[in-house]
Design a protein around this motif. Sequence first.
Motif, PDB file in Angstrom:
ATOM      1  N   GLY A 149       0.858  -1.209   0.000  1.00  0.00           N
ATOM      2  CA  GLY A 149       0.000   0.000   0.000  1.00  0.00           C
ATOM      3  C   GLY A 149       0.869   1.225   0.000  1.00  0.00           C
ATOM      4  O   GLY A 149       2.104   1.126   0.045  1.00  0.00           O
ATOM      5  N   PRO A 150       0.261   2.354  -0.068  1.00  0.00           N
ATOM      6  CA  PRO A 150       1.060   3.590  -0.080  1.00  0.00           C
ATOM      7  C   PRO A 150       1.855   3.784   1.222  1.00  0.00           C
ATOM      8  O   PRO A 150       1.413   3.365   2.282  1.00  0.00           O
ATOM      9  CB  PRO A 150      -0.019   4.682  -0.220  1.00  0.00           C
ATOM     10  CG  PRO A 150      -1.304   4.050   0.177  1.00  0.00           C
ATOM     11  CD  PRO A 150      -1.176   2.584  -0.030  1.00  0.00           C
ATOM     12  N   ALA A 151       3.000   4.366   1.047  1.00  0.00           N
ATOM     13  CA  ALA A 151       3.843   4.682   2.225  1.00  0.00           C
ATOM     14  C   ALA A 151       4.517   6.021   2.004  1.00  0.00           C
ATOM     15  O   ALA A 151       4.834   6.380   0.870  1.00  0.00           O
ATOM     16  CB  ALA A 151       4.869   3.587   2.437  1.00  0.00           C
ATOM     17  N   TYR A 152       4.651   6.692   3.120  1.00  0.00           N
ATOM     18  CA  TYR A 152       5.257   8.044   3.031  1.00  0.00           C
ATOM     19  C   TYR A 152       6.703   7.992   3.425  1.00  0.00           C
ATOM     20  O   TYR A 152       7.121   7.178   4.251  1.00  0.00           O
ATOM     21  CB  TYR A 152       4.495   8.990   3.966  1.00  0.00           C
ATOM     22  CG  TYR A 152       3.089   9.285   3.504  1.00  0.00           C
ATOM     23  CD1 TYR A 152       2.833  10.418   2.695  1.00  0.00           C
ATOM     24  CD2 TYR A 152       2.040   8.453   3.821  1.00  0.00           C
ATOM     25  CE1 TYR A 152       1.551  10.682   2.268  1.00  0.00           C
ATOM     26  CE2 TYR A 152       0.759   8.723   3.391  1.00  0.00           C
ATOM     27  CZ  TYR A 152       0.521   9.855   2.638  1.00  0.00           C
ATOM     28  OH  TYR A 152      -0.744  10.117   2.197  1.00  0.00           O
ATOM     29  N   SER A 153       7.424   8.926   2.828  1.00  0.00           N
ATOM     30  CA  SER A 153       8.848   8.980   3.166  1.00  0.00           C
ATOM     31  C   SER A 153       9.062  10.014   4.260  1.00  0.00           C
ATOM     32  O   SER A 153       8.144  10.751   4.626  1.00  0.00           O
ATOM     33  CB  SER A 153       9.646   9.397   1.943  1.00  0.00           C
ATOM     34  OG  SER A 153       9.442  10.774   1.706  1.00  0.00           O
ATOM     35  N   ARG A 154      10.290  10.042   4.772  1.00  0.00           N
ATOM     36  CA  ARG A 154      10.657  11.161   5.656  1.00  0.00           C
ATOM     37  C   ARG A 154      10.719  12.406   4.839  1.00  0.00           C
ATOM     38  O   ARG A 154      10.957  12.357   3.634  1.00  0.00           O
ATOM     39  CB  ARG A 154      12.025  10.883   6.289  1.00  0.00           C
ATOM     40  CG  ARG A 154      11.980   9.867   7.421  1.00  0.00           C
ATOM     41  CD  ARG A 154      13.412   9.673   7.969  1.00  0.00           C
ATOM     42  NE  ARG A 154      14.034  10.942   8.253  1.00  0.00           N
ATOM     43  CZ  ARG A 154      15.335  11.142   8.140  1.00  0.00           C
ATOM     44  NH1 ARG A 154      16.127  10.150   7.764  1.00  0.00           N
ATOM     45  NH2 ARG A 154      15.858  12.299   8.439  1.00  0.00           N
TER      46      ARG A 154
END
Lengths: 697, 217
Positions: A149-154
């Motif tokens: 699924g979608p994941a966010y970066s720093r």
Amino acid sequence: MMPAEPALPRTSQRLRRVLPWVLLVGLLAVAQTALVRLTLDYESAREQELVEQTATVAASDIKQSLGRDLQSLQALLWNEPPREQWLRDAAELLRARREMVRIERRDLEMAIESDVDTPYRPPLFTQLRREAIDIDAEVACATATRLSGPAYSRSYFLPLPGGLGVELLDVCLPVLERGRLAGYMVASYALQGLLTEAVNQEIGQRHELAFVEGDGTRLARAGSIARGRGVFVSQRLIDLPGMALQLRLDSGAGEPDLIPNLATALVLGLSLALSAVVLLLVRDVRKRAAAEHGLAEALAFRKAMEDSLVTGLRARDLEGRITYVNPAFCEMVGFAAAELIGKMTVHNPPPYWPPELVDEYSRRQQVRLAGSLPPREGYETVFMRRNGERFPVMVYEAPLVDGQGRHTGWMSAVLDLSAQRRAEELSRQQHEKLQATARLATVGEMASLLSHELNQPLAAISSYATGSINLMHAGEVDAATQRAIRGAIERIAEQAERAGRVIKSVHDFVRRREHLREAIRVDQLIDAVMPLVKLQARKSATRIEIDLPMPPLPMPRVVCDRTMVEQVLLNLTRNGIQAMEAVAPEHRVLRLQVRQTQTRWVEFAVVDQGPGIADEVAERLFTPFFTTKSEGMGLGLSLCRTVVEQHGGLLVFSNRTPEHGGGTEFRFTLASEPGSAASRRAVPGPPARQAQDADLH
Amino acid sequence: MSQPIPTVYLVDDEDVLRDALAWLLRSRRLLSEGYASAEAFEAMLEQRSLHGTYLPRDPCCLLLDVRMPGMSGLALFDRLIERGLIEVMPVIFLTGHADVPTAVAAVKRGAFDFVEKPFSDNALVDRVEQALARSAEVLARCQVAQAVQRKLGELTERERDVMRLVIEGRPNKLIADDLDISVRTVEVHRARVFEKMDVKSAVELANLLRGAGLADR
């Protein structure tokens, strides 16, 4: 009463008076401060709460916005669109979502297949190539693969031309083609944009929104408030797959002002009002204290006045109970105030009422209570002292009217008249004494004048006679001498006649007094001399008994020269009193007795209890200039006899036998008024007697 | 000097009494002058002493009634004391009974005697004679003193100085030293002093002055 202990008690007293006020004001200050403080705290807490809420709203806004974006991004991949289609859709999306700055398609190796930049910004990767800062995106994609699924970066910083930079955040979505991972789609957000676009405009106006890192480093900021005012701060963690964003919200409300806040203003206002009230109270209390002090002074003054009065003061209520007496009254009657106050008069009369007069006084009281006004000039009555002594008083009464004008009782001023009576008595006695002295002085004056008047002719006669004898002894008397002697003898005759004239004038004077005779009741005669007799008796503690005819016997009247007979009575009583000087005091009794002995005569007797008159004295008793007293002149008794004889009466004396008590009795008679009832009805025999003790002291 | 004629002054407001007393005194060969009041008597004194001295020429005495209208006998007595006359004019008070204490008090202050009315007449005259004798005696002494005074008045100042030293018993030589004059001059002054004072020796001079009550002055 407090002993003289200056300064110290006054200071402590003052302290005691001031302390409550100090405490009150102190408590008030503390309470008010606490109140304001609490109010302020409450306000702060409220504000904080508001900020927290706002922060929550903002955080959820952002999250929602991100969620929407994700959906939009996932929509780009819907049905595996061809490349052109995707590019178009991506550009469309970027136009719609300003916070997104770039969307790229990457293959499984993370190589960029295609990319679209936001139309609102200049191209981002001019300063730095995209590949140079790809690490965060790779990490996110790895996470995305793992999560499916979608994941966010720093977030990471991308420097821009002109020294500026922008903080970016990447989101990586795995691209599936027929159920298999075919590549990735990476979208970049500008954090700044996220803040401005996602969050409600309104919040942005009143707050400062920022993404921060754990150490407080601000990554992006939106909204503006005046610097330094942000007191209320709230932080929210926005949990995203792969990372968490920390949102910080600074309130623009700043520290709450003291006044503008209604609650605070109310509290402050109330506090001020309370202070004012306390101040007023203090002033009021002070005024009251001053008034009380004045009242106490006035009371003390009044009391001092009442206490210093010589006049007795007594107040009674409408039932006749004594409600107040002043010290002068207590002193007058000899009872303490406590013994008098509250006495009911009907069954328990006041103790200063003489028992024999209680009925009369009760009657008078009834009249008074019935409301009749007492005479303004007061009335005289008799009170009794504690020791039973009765004394005359003058009572002035006035109705007592209270502040409401109601009649509540009677106020009496009581004057002790006994001193005044004594003074009157004394002055009367002195007056009489003076009169007697004047009378005696007149006699003395007359005697002196007489002796002088007689002396002159007698001296002249003597000189002429001696001179003549001298001449005749000298030898032959020639014719001239003889003539001279004749002349001298003629002068002797003249002077002898002159002396005779003096004597005759005295006689004429005595005869003239006969015209002064009047008829007078014997008791009046006795009463007239009594004060002087008593005066004499009091000095020697002699009792005087007066024995006059009592009714039904009539009081005899005598015809006499009142003054002269009084003189006789005085003389005889004085002699009698003096005769008893050697007698024991209890036997010193002088009796004055008057009896109508015959129709024409009234007999007076003066009887003493003295040693009697010795025979050799008795022989010469009436001889003029014979006296047994050192200061006597020897005229008294002879004058008395002359006076009595001039009135046609007789003066005799007799020594009484020891069986009759001893002493001497002088008796003289005076003619009674012819035709008076007394003289007609005179009866011989023992008359009624009245023994009357002269009050001696 | 002629034979002195003693005078008895009678001061009494009673004319008859003055007349009777005058008669009585005359029967004893004494001259009297009567005055009806103290004021009249004083006027007479004033008139007769115009020469400046109150000293009477002849012995006299005063029979003075205590009680008189106007100035009383006691007041007149006080005036006589002031004038220094009661020595040379002895005062005998005539009093009634009432005045006895005051008369006694007056005697203590120098009155010659007091006689109570009515008086024993010849005894009174005896007292009067004694008073006159006293008066004469005093008068004589006064006259001597007056004569000495008159003689002293004739001395010059220097003569008086010399006389003073002579009475002190100083020899001529010392007197000369004291007064800073020659012995011869002293002798001349001394002779003139003796001559003027009518004495023969210093002792006689001293006696004369002492007799006149002047020695100690």
